[in-house]
Design an enzyme around this catalytic site. Sequence first.
Site, mmCIF file in Angstrom:
data_model
loop_
_atom_site.group_PDB
_atom_site.id
_atom_site.type_symbol
_atom_site.label_atom_id
_atom_site.label_comp_id
_atom_site.label_asym_id
_atom_site.label_seq_id
_atom_site.Cartn_x
_atom_site.Cartn_y
_atom_site.Cartn_z
ATOM 1 N N PHE A 84 -77.809 10.053 1.881
ATOM 2 C CA PHE A 84 -77.042 9.216 0.946
ATOM 3 C C PHE A 84 -77.873 9.034 -0.323
ATOM 4 C CE2 PHE A 84 -75.517 5.357 -0.916
ATOM 5 C CZ PHE A 84 -74.267 5.041 -0.387
ATOM 6 N N TRP A 87 -76.480 7.556 -7.460
ATOM 7 C CA TRP A 87 -76.436 8.331 -8.703
ATOM 8 C C TRP A 87 -76.581 7.387 -9.887
ATOM 9 C CZ3 TRP A 87 -71.143 11.263 -7.897
ATOM 10 C CH2 TRP A 87 -71.250 12.128 -6.797
ATOM 11 N N HIS A 92 -71.423 11.014 -20.469
ATOM 12 C CA HIS A 92 -71.107 12.274 -21.148
ATOM 13 C C HIS A 92 -72.159 13.324 -20.834
ATOM 14 C CE1 HIS A 92 -67.600 10.619 -23.232
ATOM 15 N NE2 HIS A 92 -68.260 9.491 -22.982
ATOM 16 N N HIS A 96 -67.799 17.711 -18.777
ATOM 17 C CA HIS A 96 -67.278 16.348 -18.715
ATOM 18 C C HIS A 96 -66.089 16.119 -19.649
ATOM 19 C CE1 HIS A 96 -69.883 15.936 -22.274
ATOM 20 N NE2 HIS A 96 -69.047 14.983 -22.642
ATOM 21 N N ASP A 98 -64.072 13.638 -22.395
ATOM 22 C CA ASP A 98 -64.064 12.546 -23.372
ATOM 23 C C ASP A 98 -62.667 11.921 -23.296
ATOM 24 O OD1 ASP A 98 -66.532 13.443 -24.231
ATOM 25 O OD2 ASP A 98 -65.923 13.754 -26.321
ATOM 26 N N HIS A 102 -63.365 6.872 -25.786
ATOM 27 C CA HIS A 102 -64.709 7.242 -26.260
ATOM 28 C C HIS A 102 -64.852 7.045 -27.776
ATOM 29 C CE1 HIS A 102 -68.536 9.191 -26.283
ATOM 30 N NE2 HIS A 102 -68.145 10.400 -26.553
ATOM 31 N N HIS A 223 -63.426 14.674 -33.264
ATOM 32 C CA HIS A 223 -63.321 13.699 -32.165
ATOM 33 C C HIS A 223 -62.419 12.518 -32.566
ATOM 34 C CE1 HIS A 223 -67.033 15.245 -30.100
ATOM 35 N NE2 HIS A 223 -66.603 14.562 -29.058
HETATM 36 ZN ZN ZN Z 1 -68.426 13.710 -24.387
#
Ligand code: ZN
Length: 271
Positions: A84, A87, A92, A96, A98, A102, A223
């Site tokens: 176990f 994390w 990001h 991954h 967005d 974001h 973005h």
């Molecule tokens: Zn990102």
Amino acid sequence: MCVPGCQEIVARSLSRRAFFRGAGAVGAAFAATQVSPAAAAAPMRFERVIDLTHTLSPDFPTFGGTPGIALNKKFDLAEDGYNFYEWVIQEHSGTHMDAPLHFTKDGLSADALPVEKLVVPLVVIDVTAKAESNPDYQLTMDDIAAHERQHGPLPAGACVALRSGWDKHVSGPKFRNADASGVMHFPGFHPDVAKALLTRDVSGVAVDTMSLDHGASKDFAFHITLLGGGRWGLEGVANLGEVPATGATLIVGGPKIKGATGGPSRLLALV
Ligand SMILES: [Zn+2]
């Protein structure tokens, strides 16, 4: 491999039979647990599943240059009877998503995106030759027009992916390609393209680099417009060279974490 009972679930799901026709039991077992009415209404066939996801590890390059994940062992098989990890993840990191949140004040977080917007036609626009000679290359409307002349119009609700070939650099410094002053040089979408893609009703976009904007961008203009329009982006995508320019279906296995601005995602292309 099918978990106990899953074949029966598949057999009961009449509306899903068309989806799985031509695919093996592995595919059926994989998707049997969550059925979207919208997906059932549009039968899909596929022969192969291509993983568009890099393996995330503490060594994976990140935009900020610091490790994107740490795994701390909390329990050990020999001592505790099971393994176990805890994390610690920077949202990001790796391959991954967005989410709109974001770059917006009150845009959707990753968990709030409708599932119908996460299983979509995938369009791959190849600018590898231009990126090879110019690491600062920005994909333009001319690239989209050239793609459409060859492959037809962008399908409604598509994910438009920029393929620069940059994923081949993922294990070395060229993935970030930072110069002496720390400015990064890798390809991305030109800001002018964002508004046009919104009018073309895309669900989202993808890049095989670390950012939707090119590495040297200081204002993240692409973005801001695209995520501001409620669309998602995918960064650090792998293996776009293995999928056709058009015709594949993308499954975006984004994080369902309340309030997340994005996060490591499993991306699969059905071809
Ligand atoms: Zn990102």
